[in-house]
Scaffold this motif. Structure first.
Motif, PDB file in Angstrom:
ATOM      1  N   MET A  76      -0.651  26.004   4.249  1.00 40.94           N
ATOM      2  CA  MET A  76      -0.022  25.028   4.523  1.00 40.94           C
ATOM      3  C   MET A  76      -0.492  23.712   4.755  1.00 40.94           C
ATOM      4  SD  MET A  76       4.143  25.373   5.782  1.00 40.94           S
ATOM      5  CE  MET A  76       3.734  23.894   7.826  1.00 40.94           C
ATOM      6  N   THR A  93      10.365  30.923   6.913  1.00 44.87           N
ATOM      7  CA  THR A  93       8.421  30.881   7.633  1.00 44.87           C
ATOM      8  C   THR A  93       8.651  29.292   7.444  1.00 44.87           C
ATOM      9  OG1 THR A  93       8.373  32.784   7.192  1.00 44.87           O
ATOM     10  CG2 THR A  93       7.038  31.564   8.327  1.00 44.87           C
ATOM     11  N   THR A  94       8.560  28.991   6.031  1.00 45.82           N
ATOM     12  CA  THR A  94       7.623  27.435   5.914  1.00 45.82           C
ATOM     13  C   THR A  94       8.925  25.967   6.792  1.00 45.82           C
ATOM     14  OG1 THR A  94       7.186  28.066   3.696  1.00 45.82           O
ATOM     15  CG2 THR A  94       7.445  25.732   3.588  1.00 45.82           C
ATOM     16  N   SER A 150       4.731  25.213  17.900  1.00 48.62           N
ATOM     17  CA  SER A 150       5.929  25.660  18.039  1.00 48.62           C
ATOM     18  C   SER A 150       6.249  27.467  17.336  1.00 48.62           C
ATOM     19  CB  SER A 150       6.022  24.916  16.845  1.00 48.62           C
ATOM     20  OG  SER A 150       6.017  25.439  15.151  1.00 48.62           O
ATOM     21  N   GLN A 169      -0.599  31.425   6.718  1.00 48.59           N
ATOM     22  CA  GLN A 169       0.782  30.888   5.966  1.00 48.59           C
ATOM     23  C   GLN A 169       0.050  29.734   6.357  1.00 48.59           C
ATOM     24  OE1 GLN A 169       3.543  32.093   5.251  1.00 48.59           O
ATOM     25  NE2 GLN A 169       4.869  30.748   4.959  1.00 48.59           N
ATOM     26  N   ARG A 209      10.273  26.932   9.427  1.00 48.19           N
ATOM     27  CA  ARG A 209      10.253  26.527  10.932  1.00 48.19           C
ATOM     28  C   ARG A 209       8.685  26.236  11.218  1.00 48.19           C
ATOM     29  NH1 ARG A 209      12.316  32.707  12.192  1.00 48.19           N
ATOM     30  NH2 ARG A 209      13.832  32.128  13.489  1.00 48.19           N
ATOM     31  N   LEU A 210       7.516  26.809  10.167  1.00 44.05           N
ATOM     32  CA  LEU A 210       6.626  25.974  10.662  1.00 44.05           C
ATOM     33  C   LEU A 210       7.206  24.534  10.636  1.00 44.05           C
ATOM     34  CD1 LEU A 210       4.121  28.450   9.191  1.00 44.05           C
ATOM     35  CD2 LEU A 210       3.975  27.310  11.582  1.00 44.05           C
ATOM     36  N   LEU A 211       7.751  23.828   9.309  1.00 45.76           N
ATOM     37  CA  LEU A 211       7.958  22.923   8.846  1.00 45.76           C
ATOM     38  C   LEU A 211       8.933  21.902   9.816  1.00 45.76           C
ATOM     39  CD1 LEU A 211       7.039  20.751   6.653  1.00 45.76           C
ATOM     40  CD2 LEU A 211       9.254  21.752   5.589  1.00 45.76           C
ATOM     41  N   THR A 221       2.262  22.639  15.583  1.00 44.83           N
ATOM     42  CA  THR A 221       2.275  23.974  14.447  1.00 44.83           C
ATOM     43  C   THR A 221       2.215  24.866  15.001  1.00 44.83           C
ATOM     44  OG1 THR A 221       1.981  22.124  12.468  1.00 44.83           O
ATOM     45  CG2 THR A 221       2.883  23.868  11.850  1.00 44.83           C
ATOM     46  N   ILE A 224       2.443  17.781   5.631  1.00 42.59           N
ATOM     47  CA  ILE A 224       3.136  19.032   5.129  1.00 42.59           C
ATOM     48  C   ILE A 224       3.340  19.331   3.890  1.00 42.59           C
ATOM     49  CG2 ILE A 224       4.216  20.570   5.728  1.00 42.59           C
ATOM     50  CD1 ILE A 224       4.019  20.200   9.019  1.00 42.59           C
ATOM     51  N   GLY A 282       9.047  22.754  13.386  1.00 41.90           N
ATOM     52  CA  GLY A 282       8.124  22.620  14.566  1.00 41.90           C
ATOM     53  C   GLY A 282       6.979  21.687  15.157  1.00 41.90           C
ATOM     54  N   THR A 283       6.626  21.741  13.335  1.00 44.96           N
ATOM     55  CA  THR A 283       6.057  20.538  13.675  1.00 44.96           C
ATOM     56  C   THR A 283       5.711  19.717  14.102  1.00 44.96           C
ATOM     57  OG1 THR A 283       4.561  21.629  11.663  1.00 44.96           O
ATOM     58  CG2 THR A 283       3.440  18.666  11.720  1.00 44.96           C
ATOM     59  N   ILE A 340       3.398  12.764   8.383  1.00 49.86           N
ATOM     60  CA  ILE A 340       3.620  15.002   8.033  1.00 49.86           C
ATOM     61  C   ILE A 340       4.174  15.042   7.014  1.00 49.86           C
ATOM     62  CG2 ILE A 340       5.334  16.025   9.191  1.00 49.86           C
ATOM     63  CD1 ILE A 340       5.559  14.776  12.003  1.00 49.86           C
ATOM     64  N   LEU A 350       5.190  31.065  -0.248  1.00 50.32           N
ATOM     65  CA  LEU A 350       5.521  31.136   0.746  1.00 50.32           C
ATOM     66  C   LEU A 350       6.683  30.994   1.541  1.00 50.32           C
ATOM     67  CD1 LEU A 350       3.277  27.680   1.345  1.00 50.32           C
ATOM     68  CD2 LEU A 350       2.946  29.425   1.701  1.00 50.32           C
ATOM     69  N   ASP A 351       6.843  31.824   1.879  1.00 51.42           N
ATOM     70  CA  ASP A 351       8.681  32.430   2.435  1.00 51.42           C
ATOM     71  C   ASP A 351       8.946  31.194   2.960  1.00 51.42           C
ATOM     72  OD1 ASP A 351      10.898  34.218   3.289  1.00 51.42           O
ATOM     73  OD2 ASP A 351      10.227  33.726   5.884  1.00 51.42           O
ATOM     74  N   ASN A 363       8.987  18.322  15.984  1.00 49.48           N
ATOM     75  CA  ASN A 363       9.364  19.112  17.438  1.00 49.48           C
ATOM     76  C   ASN A 363       8.565  18.873  18.516  1.00 49.48           C
ATOM     77  OD1 ASN A 363      12.016  19.232  16.411  1.00 49.48           O
ATOM     78  ND2 ASN A 363      11.914  21.604  16.136  1.00 49.48           N
ATOM     79  N   SER A 364       6.903  19.268  18.279  1.00 52.28           N
ATOM     80  CA  SER A 364       5.955  19.641  19.167  1.00 52.28           C
ATOM     81  C   SER A 364       5.951  17.717  18.969  1.00 52.28           C
ATOM     82  CB  SER A 364       5.014  19.984  17.910  1.00 52.28           C
ATOM     83  OG  SER A 364       4.153  19.094  16.873  1.00 52.28           O
ATOM     84  N   GLY A 368      -3.375  20.225   2.583  1.00 51.54           N
ATOM     85  CA  GLY A 368      -2.521  19.665   3.493  1.00 51.54           C
ATOM     86  C   GLY A 368      -3.577  18.435   3.725  1.00 51.54           C
ATOM     87  N   GLY A 394       0.554  20.364   1.702  1.00 52.11           N
ATOM     88  CA  GLY A 394       0.257  21.428   1.446  1.00 52.11           C
ATOM     89  C   GLY A 394       0.718  22.570   1.061  1.00 52.11           C
ATOM     90  N   ILE A 395       2.241  22.538   0.806  1.00 49.58           N
ATOM     91  CA  ILE A 395       2.793  23.202   0.416  1.00 49.58           C
ATOM     92  C   ILE A 395       4.031  22.909  -1.036  1.00 49.58           C
ATOM     93  CG2 ILE A 395       4.758  23.946   2.285  1.00 49.58           C
ATOM     94  CD1 ILE A 395       6.654  22.323   2.131  1.00 49.58           C
TER      95      ILE A 395
END
Lengths: 198, 198
Positions: A191, B157-158, A168, A187, B160-162, A165, B192, B164-165, B188, B153-154, B167-168, A195, B195-196
């Motif tokens: 997040m 961004t959330t 990324s 953030q 993207r992070l989601l 995360t 996640i 991103g996790t 996952i 949480l924006d 894709n990693s 979790g 967490g949100i």
């Protein structure tokens, strides 16, 4: 710069620092294997011999670039916040430090994340990353053992997802604009740490 | 394969499918820019003219490779699970489908994630990814509006992070061994989504 500009090398517009910046950008864009010495001379505007004045080889530039990311990352694992207190707090500290380092050394972290392992230097970098990942997985395992992180999640996978995360961010984060590193780190902690907590 | 082997092209050991597999591996290893036509002939064992028998250009191979990842990804956003029900459930569905697609089309997803934007095809792929990201951010925003995801949480961004996790995963996941895609997706989501959530 503490060096006096007496010797010719310090009067050239390109110092090693600037050469490294250019080389790292080209390595990341073209891949290290796809970068020829000619690409480096073109992008830097330096002659072959000027580059050899600063470094011994293309691979040394790669090593210097990777060190810029790896040194602070590895150092963070031995800082006080990463070594004292409850494992969950240490994990939170490591996440925040990592986001900070990523933001501060973005081009170098990008390079690190794009490395394949075709040369000795790349294999060294991958080995360093594996060591780093093991440290994180160890802290996650301790947090599970201390009852702060859910035991139904495997420590190694959780550690990988956690830092996946963070890594990324390198793909889209622009330090110049948008949110500050510490806001982003908060953030991510909000997040993900929430979790995985019990 | 439904094609009858009457025509010569189906009797060659390399079909377009196999050529694509090799090309995508080379693109990912060397970077698309760093891959010459000679690299493709060397890696595939095919002559220049044999390759041109299958495709018009190096860029067409890139396009075909990227489509293998992008088509199922984009299609997933219009599937029933992604379009009906509460936004949080749709988000969970999209996460699971994404992990499945990543596992099923791993080399092609890796290629997609390594694309820079130097050619028209790469820019097309990046545009598709942006569209996908917007869909996800929209679903996250709906989940916030429905009161299921934290409003502090924006959404962008959330999202993207989601992803991103997710894709990693491409960096370390080996579909052959280790956990199955649905187990990973569950982990996952557990990590996640919990967490949100509010």
């Amino acid at each position: 710069m503490s060096e006096t500009p007496r010797r010719g090398r310090w009067q050239t517009p390109y110092t090693l620092e600037r050469l490294l910046e250019v080389a790292v950008r080209v390595f990341t864009e073209r891949g290290y294997d796809g970068t020829s010495f000619q690409h480096l001379t073109q992008a830097s505007g330096l002659s072959r011999s000027s580059i050899y004045h600063h470094v011994e080889s293309k691979e040394q530039l790669l090593r210097l670039g990777l060190e810029r990311a790896l040194e602070p990352l590895m150092a963070s694992t031995t800082e006080e916040g990463a070594t004292t207190g409850r494992a969950l707090d240490r994990l939170s500290y490591l996440i925040k430090r990592n986001v900070e380092i990523l933001a501060a050394e973005l081009p170098y972290v990008k390079l690190l994340l794009s490395v394949h392992g075709n040369t000795e230097t790349e294999r060294w970098a991958l080995e360093q990353r594996r060591t780093f990942d093991k440290v994180i997985a160890g802290v996650v395992q301790e947090a599970i053992d201390e009852g702060d992180v859910r035991a139904d999640l495997d420590a190694r996978t959780t550690a990988r997802l956690l830092f996946g995360t963070i890594n990324s961010l390198a793909e889209w984060y622009k330090p110049q604009r948008g949110r500050k590193p510490d806001e982003l780190a908060d953030q991510i902690c909000a997040m993900i740490l929430r979790g995985i907590q019990t």
